[in-house]
Design a protein around this motif. Structure first.
Motif, PDB file in Angstrom:
ATOM      1  N   MET B 109     -46.680  49.654  77.209  1.00  0.00           N
ATOM      2  CA  MET B 109     -46.154  49.428  75.879  1.00  0.00           C
ATOM      3  C   MET B 109     -47.266  49.333  74.843  1.00  0.00           C
ATOM      4  O   MET B 109     -47.144  49.842  73.736  1.00  0.00           O
ATOM      5  N   VAL B 112     -49.386  52.436  73.474  1.00  0.00           N
ATOM      6  CA  VAL B 112     -48.784  53.269  72.430  1.00  0.00           C
ATOM      7  C   VAL B 112     -49.378  52.934  71.070  1.00  0.00           C
ATOM      8  O   VAL B 112     -49.488  53.788  70.205  1.00  0.00           O
ATOM      9  N   SER B 138     -45.676  55.870  77.552  1.00  0.00           N
ATOM     10  CA  SER B 138     -44.592  54.897  77.587  1.00  0.00           C
ATOM     11  C   SER B 138     -43.755  55.052  78.853  1.00  0.00           C
ATOM     12  O   SER B 138     -42.944  54.194  79.173  1.00  0.00           O
ATOM     13  N   VAL B 141     -43.799  52.282  81.556  1.00  0.00           N
ATOM     14  CA  VAL B 141     -42.895  51.141  81.508  1.00  0.00           C
ATOM     15  C   VAL B 141     -41.844  51.232  82.607  1.00  0.00           C
ATOM     16  O   VAL B 141     -41.525  50.244  83.266  1.00  0.00           O
ATOM     17  N   GLU B 227     -34.041  53.587  75.245  1.00  0.00           N
ATOM     18  CA  GLU B 227     -35.285  53.517  76.012  1.00  0.00           C
ATOM     19  C   GLU B 227     -35.895  52.133  75.954  1.00  0.00           C
ATOM     20  O   GLU B 227     -36.570  51.701  76.878  1.00  0.00           O
ATOM     21  N   GLY B 228     -35.671  51.463  74.840  1.00  0.00           N
ATOM     22  CA  GLY B 228     -36.233  50.122  74.702  1.00  0.00           C
ATOM     23  C   GLY B 228     -35.321  49.034  75.215  1.00  0.00           C
ATOM     24  O   GLY B 228     -35.556  47.864  74.956  1.00  0.00           O
ATOM     25  N   ARG B 230     -32.434  48.068  74.236  1.00  0.00           N
ATOM     26  CA  ARG B 230     -31.848  47.245  73.197  1.00  0.00           C
ATOM     27  C   ARG B 230     -30.346  47.458  73.173  1.00  0.00           C
ATOM     28  O   ARG B 230     -29.852  48.516  73.570  1.00  0.00           O
ATOM     29  N   ALA B 261     -43.829  42.626  75.699  1.00  0.00           N
ATOM     30  CA  ALA B 261     -43.657  44.071  75.737  1.00  0.00           C
ATOM     31  C   ALA B 261     -42.348  44.454  75.059  1.00  0.00           C
ATOM     32  O   ALA B 261     -42.267  45.452  74.352  1.00  0.00           O
ATOM     33  N   GLU B 262     -41.332  43.607  75.262  1.00  0.00           N
ATOM     34  CA  GLU B 262     -40.034  43.928  74.673  1.00  0.00           C
ATOM     35  C   GLU B 262     -40.126  43.952  73.156  1.00  0.00           C
ATOM     36  O   GLU B 262     -39.604  44.852  72.499  1.00  0.00           O
ATOM     37  N   ASN B 265     -42.296  46.695  71.808  1.00  0.00           N
ATOM     38  CA  ASN B 265     -41.526  47.912  71.880  1.00  0.00           C
ATOM     39  C   ASN B 265     -40.593  48.042  70.690  1.00  0.00           C
ATOM     40  O   ASN B 265     -40.403  49.108  70.127  1.00  0.00           O
ATOM     41  N   ILE B 268     -42.526  49.333  68.058  1.00  0.00           N
ATOM     42  CA  ILE B 268     -42.928  50.721  68.286  1.00  0.00           C
ATOM     43  C   ILE B 268     -41.792  51.679  67.957  1.00  0.00           C
ATOM     44  O   ILE B 268     -42.003  52.723  67.326  1.00  0.00           O
ATOM     45  N   ILE B 269     -40.590  51.318  68.363  1.00  0.00           N
ATOM     46  CA  ILE B 269     -39.435  52.169  68.040  1.00  0.00           C
ATOM     47  C   ILE B 269     -39.389  52.408  66.539  1.00  0.00           C
ATOM     48  O   ILE B 269     -39.274  53.538  66.058  1.00  0.00           O
TER      49      ILE B 269
END
Lengths: 173, 404, 372, 178
Positions: B109, B112, B138, B141, B227-228, B230, B261-262, B265, B268-269
């Motif tokens: 994560m 990135v 990524s 992960v 991907e995350g 969520r 990391a969550e 992320n 990052i999204i």
């Protein structure tokens, strides 16, 4: 009574001050992030949910529910404990990672309460796991539970994690 | 980076005796650590605080407000506590994998962040394969999550890990395919090139470039949510179903790695969406820097500011979605991916190619972006109207002040 | 190509699991996500209430009935009061009847609020639950004004109620209802007709009419399967014949009659009906006594009765055997959740784990009612 | 069709069986039937078009000293009438045929009666303890049940707090001795 104990021999006061401060910082972290286990037994579970809800909002104190015992610091024994459940409760307590705290919420968890005459009810959760705060009431109000949480925070702030030897941790009898 | 290393070596002569490769490595590591500690951890931590506060407000609660001003230091307290907590490894776990898994998720994560373009010059490494690097790195992960799910020797973890692997691997495809139209339009994989190819004004963003990128924008955003992990795709860690999913058995610092990391992320999204479709750090001021070269630095700062603001707004949208929508079932999630997203993304690529050919022939098509911009503007307007209507019908009280 | 061989996996769900409300345990046998069989294991909250009933007096058992169903304690009080009154032939003043119905219906709303909120949470939407807790707090306040407790009321007494309305209760209750009725619509807009939510619940675990009856499902679960049966209407007790309300039944609005969505929407509609009942009761309530004169030590005649009344989770029946003494000879409590839990094993074959969670919460089982 | 008519119809349907119709001291008149005929009678009650008692509303068990009684409260959603049956079995051999095959919902009720009252339902497919742990001793709802001293090392009693707590002046004395 807590006696300041120095890491450095011959009682230099400076060292003591530093360790105390570190203790305080660590305690600050531990006290303000008490994740409680999502674990309701009986009537008190509803009040526990309401305490996490909009009006009382335990999240203000950094206390959020975690579904798994591994990540939780605080066990709220919310309700009547039967023998069948007591075995599991003990297991759950053992699954929690140190440091861990227990609030016996409600009369039933404290001493059996209203259900003491019953044949299948454990008379108090302290028969199987150590309890930090007893919270009477049937069920206790959300305000009372918040107060109990603050009591746990006070207990944590009084503790000295850096000085605690491994043997000093609570031992289940 | 090279220049920085040169500069340091030049000023500290004793370094010249050590082979240059090692010096470079040490300097790199040093700056990477600083980056992690002061920049990424900051983003992850602050995002976690933002999420809890926003969630609190959405649920008519307050959220953490005891530690620091408005509870701002809550994430530090959480981190500190988890750091002190017992690091537990289940007896029946596959110990090596169990210990390694969080680091892999963490590394995947955080690597990135290397190519996240915060500003015109503010990027750690402007790789020429930027976006490809993101997709590749990524994927680590998935490996980490699968490892953690498998090695915990807990069936709920295993189910969570399996769900997650299936989900991430599936959604990798529509996400990558949704990026392709952008790459076609740019002609480059580099992050800065992608941003430069978009203009400073909103109608010059790739999201509104043509109808196909408009669709690709939504596919990318929703796919990235999946991907995350969520909501509405949070099935790998679905609390009510799988206890805590793949991280059920983790405690202490190792759990914090998953935790951070969550939220990293999450950022990052948002940052990738902004980079690819919403103009990145471009501001109208960037047009004029060439005219008056003086303002160069301050324009850069403004660009960074705009970038972070845009991405934080998207973070807010993601949090908003998270606390509003229910969760899909596993099979429904797969349906969405394979039956709708993948075919649509393929159509998008073909459509974009045809559009590019046509646009060369008929410049009139360039005006379509203004129409799309208006359409895009309608979306937030429609949502705003819906909210207003809801307030009116439910006779709700409104508390605008977020500081309690 | 060789056949792909899979192996069954045994999963242990509960007693501490976020979606088993209270302490229930399920032993799932699943092939990956698909469940092959479910074995419910109950009794983790078996508090021996039926045995305690044999040791306490008739009045003294009232607090225990609160704990039989703590989410809708008032209805449970009500059922016990009705049972003893029928056995002893005790009269209840009319004002007390109105007070009972007001309290019971308020409590029914708050019980359904918990159920609906928890169900939404189990499907993954967390936000409706705090919203409903917020509304529930207001009901708790109202009931606290009435009887001094938030959750376990001990308000309804044999032969009446414990206290009269406090000043201004009527206005506050009406103000709450005025506020609450639009909230139900808001809830529908927020979650009930959400595309994802509907897709998660429609056509999931359909319980047809015959199966529901044969497995002795009661209350909202039975009505969701299309049986128009409500004890308040069909075997009226107290002052229910004098108020007007409808019985919502499952219509298969988005799927088939008797699916999870029907069980959900029936409860949403029931809250509206309850609100209607409270309004009528507040208007019609006469002045007068609230407690009839009864001896402090109740000695009902020798005999036995079985009285059913409509609790929030369906019919709550007390089978009471008296030997003419101070204590009951035997009390058997028949609750809605018990049979709802029993059917779980039958209907949950071949569904997915995510549906299992929806099923548990849609049947609205709570542990103390099953175990007692 | 009122409750008495129903019970009389049952008595007419099974001529040779020793029934006992009781109307005193109860809100619903009930029929005491011999244990071995339970399943057949119940099936008749469910299937007869005039009766159609399609739901088992409640199944209770009562300890009446020498005998244990199983009470069936039946209800018909079609005709909206009740019926009550009782089965009396000796305490020593409490065997009752299961009615699980008639009303599937009876399964759990019978398990509960087995667990708490110790009534043995013959032919039940899953007759295990339901409320109490499998290693529990005895059936607690029987009047002569005696509580064990402890269960799995957990004591079943709790001392009076006043006996456990030191008296108010006790710490004073300790201090003085220090």
């Amino acid at each position: 009574m807590y006696k300041p104990m120095s890491l450095v021999p011959s009682g230099e006061p400076g060292a003591t001050v530093i360790t105390t401060r570190v203790d305080d910082v660590l305690n600050w972290g531990r006290a303000n992030s008490l994740w409680y286990m999502l674990f309701g037994l009986a009537c008190c579970a509803i009040e526990m949910m309401q305490t996490g809800g909009p009006r009382a909002d335990l999240d203000r104190f950094g206390a959020v529910p975690r579904p798994t015992p591994r990540q939780s610091d605080l066990m709220l024994v919310a309700g009547t404990l039967t023998y069948k459940m007591a075995i599991r409760t003990k297991l759950l307590y053992e699954q929690m990672t140190e440091p861990k705290f227990v609030i016996a919420m409600g009369s039933c968890a404290t001493c059996g309460g209203l259900f003491s005459p019953g044949y299948s009810v454990l008379k108090g959760v302290d028969k199987i796991i150590p309890v930090d705060v007893y919270l009477p009431g049937c069920p206790p109000r959300p305000e009372a539970l918040t107060e109990a949480l603050i009591h746990v925070q006070r207990q944590i702030k009084r503790s000295r994690p850096l000085r605690q030897k491994h043997e000093d941790t609570k031992i289940i009898t | 980076m090279e220049r920085l290393a040169d500069y340091i070596v030049y000023n500290l002569p004793f370094l010249q005796q050590i082979p240059r490769v090692i010096v470079d490595l040490i300097i790199m590591l040093f700056f990477a650590t600083c980056m992690l500690l002061f920049w990424v951890a900051l983003f992850a931590g602050i995002t976690s605080w933002v999420e809890r506060r926003v969630a609190g407000r959405i649920q008519s609660r307050i959220g953490p407000n005891r530690v620091g001003p408005q509870g701002f230091l809550q994430w530090i307290a959480d981190g500190l506590k988890c750091f002190l907590k017992e690091d537990f490894v289940p007896a029946a776990a596959d110990k090596k994998l169990f210990l390694l898994a969080p680091y892999i998720v963490f590394a995947g994560m955080f690597a990135v962040f290397v190519v996240v373009p915060f500003g015109d010059g503010l990027i750690i490494s402007n790789l020429n394969i930027g976006i490809f690097y993101v997709l590749a790195i990524s994927s680590l992960v998935v490996v980490g999550i699968l490892m953690s799910g498998w090695s915990s020797n807990n069936k709920w973890s295993l189910l969570g890990g399996m769900r997650s692997a299936a989900q991430i691997v599936s959604y990798e495809i529509p996400v990558s395919l949704a990026i392709l139209p952008v790459i076609l339009l740019t002609g480059s994989l580099g992050m800065q090139d992608i941003i430069r190819a978009q203009g400073p004004y909103p109608w010059q963003w790739f999201a509104f470039h043509n109808p196909f990128t408009f669709i690709a924008f939504f596919i990318f955003f929703i796919g990235a949510l999946a991907e995350g992990n969520r909501t509405p795709f949070d099935i790998p860690e679905a609390e009510s179903e799988l206890v805590a999913g793949y991280n059920t058995e983790y405690s202490g610092m190792r759990f914090v790695f998953f935790f951070f990391a969550e939220w990293a992320n999450l950022y990052i999204i948002a940052a990738l969406t902004v980079t690819l479709f919403l103009g990145g750090w471009n501001t109208p001021a960037h047009l004029y820097t060439n005219l008056f070269g003086l303002l160069h630095r301050s324009v850069d700062v403004a660009g960074t500011f705009v970038f972070i603001l845009k991405s934080l707004f998207l973070v807010f949208v993601i949090i908003w979605i998270r606390w509003t929508l229910p969760r899909l079932r596993v099979d429904q999630m797969m349906d969405v991916c394979w039956k709708y997203f993948v075919p649509f993304s393929f159509a998008n690529i073909v459509g974009t190619i045809i559009w590019m050919v046509l646009a060369d022939a008929a410049p009139v098509l360039g005006y379509v972006r203004y129409i799309l911009f208006v359409v895009g503007l309608m979306v937030p307007l429609a949502i705003a109207m819906k909210i207003t209507r809801n307030f009116r019908l439910a006779k709700s009280e409104i508390h605008l002040n977020p500081f309690i | 190509m060789t056949e792909f061989i899979t192996e069954e996996m045994t999963l242990n769900m509960g007693p501490q699991h976020p979606s088993t409300h209270g302490v229930l345990r399920f032993q799932l046998t699943s092939d990956g996500e698909v469940i092959h069989s479910v074995k419910p294991d109950v009794g983790y909250l078996h508090r021996s209430i039926e045995k305690i009933a044999e040791k306490v007096t008739y009045h003294g058992f009232m607090p225990y009935t609160d704990r039989v169903d703590y989410v809708a304690a008032m209805n449970s009080n009500f059922a016990w009061a009705l049972t003893v009154e029928k056995l002893g032939g005790y009269q209840v003043p009319e004002r007390a009847e109105y007070l009972r119905v007001i309290a019971a219906e308020l409590n029914r709303i708050s019980s359904h609020l918990i159920m609906l909120g928890v169900m939404a949470m189990d499907i993954g939407a967390v936000t409706p639950f705090p919203y409903f807790l917020r509304e529930r707090e207001t009901i708790n306040d109202l009931l606290e004004e009435l009887c001094g407790a938030r959750l376990t009321y001990n308000y309804i007494r044999i032969g009446g109620v414990s206290s009269d309305l406090p000043d201004g209760f009527r206005d506050r209750a009406l103000r709450f209802l005025d506020h609450f009725e639009p909230i139900i619509d808001e809830f529908n807009r927020l979650i009930t007709y959400n595309e994802i939510f509907v897709n998660r619940l429609a056509n999931i675990v359909i319980i047809p009419r015959e199966q529901a009856i044969a497995w002795a499902l009661v209350g909202p679960n039975l009505r969701a399967s299309g049986v128009k049966w409500d004890l308040r209407k069909d075997e009226p007790y107290s002052i229910y014949p004098q108020v007007e309300f409808d019985i919502p039944v499952g219509k298969g609005e988005v799927g088939t009659v008797g699916d999870c969505f029907d069980r959900f929407i029936v409860r949403v509609d029931e809250m509206r009906e309850s609100s209607k009942i409270i309004r009528q009761c507040l208007d019609k309530m006469p002045e007068g006594e609230i407690q009839s004169k009864l001896p402090r030590q109740l000695k009902p005649p020798k005999g036995e009765v079985y009285v059913r009344s409509e609790s929030a989770r369906g019919e709550m029946g007390y089978y009471l055997v008296s030997n003419g003494g101070l204590n009951p000879e035997r009390v058997k409590i028949r609750t809605g959740s018990f049979s709802a839990m029993a059917i779980m094993e039958e209907v949950s074959k071949g569904i997915m784990i995510a549906d299992m969670v929806a099923l548990i919460s849609s049947l609205d089982v709570i542990a103390p009612e099953i175990d007692r | 069709m009122n409750e008495k008519n129903i019970l009389e119809k049952v008595m007419a349907e099974f001529p040779g069986v020793a029934f006992e119709l009781i109307e005193e001291n109860t809100d619903h008149p009930y029929l005491v039937i011999p244990a071995e005929r339970t399943a057949g009678i119940c099936r008749f009650l469910r299937d007869d078009p005039d009766l159609r008692l399609d739901a088992l509303s409640n199944l209770s068990s009562v300890d009446e000293g020498e005998i244990l009684t199983v009470v069936y409260h039946l209800f018909s959603y079609e005709h909206r009438h009740y019926s009550v049956l009782k089965v009396r079995v000796p305490r020593g051999a409490p065997d009752v045929p299961t009615v699980q095959t008639v009303w599937p919902g009876a399964g759990w009720f019978e398990r509960e009666a087995y667990d708490l009252m110790g009534i043995n339902f013959m032919g039940h497919n899953d007759l295990r303890r339901i409320m109490l742990p499998d290693d529990w001793v005895g059936h607690p709802l029987r009047k002569d049940w005696v509580e064990q001293e402890e269960y799995h090392g957990m004591g079943t009693s709790r001392n009076e707090p006043m006996d456990v707590l030191p008296l108010a002046d006790a710490p004073e004395k300790e201090k003085q001795s220090d």
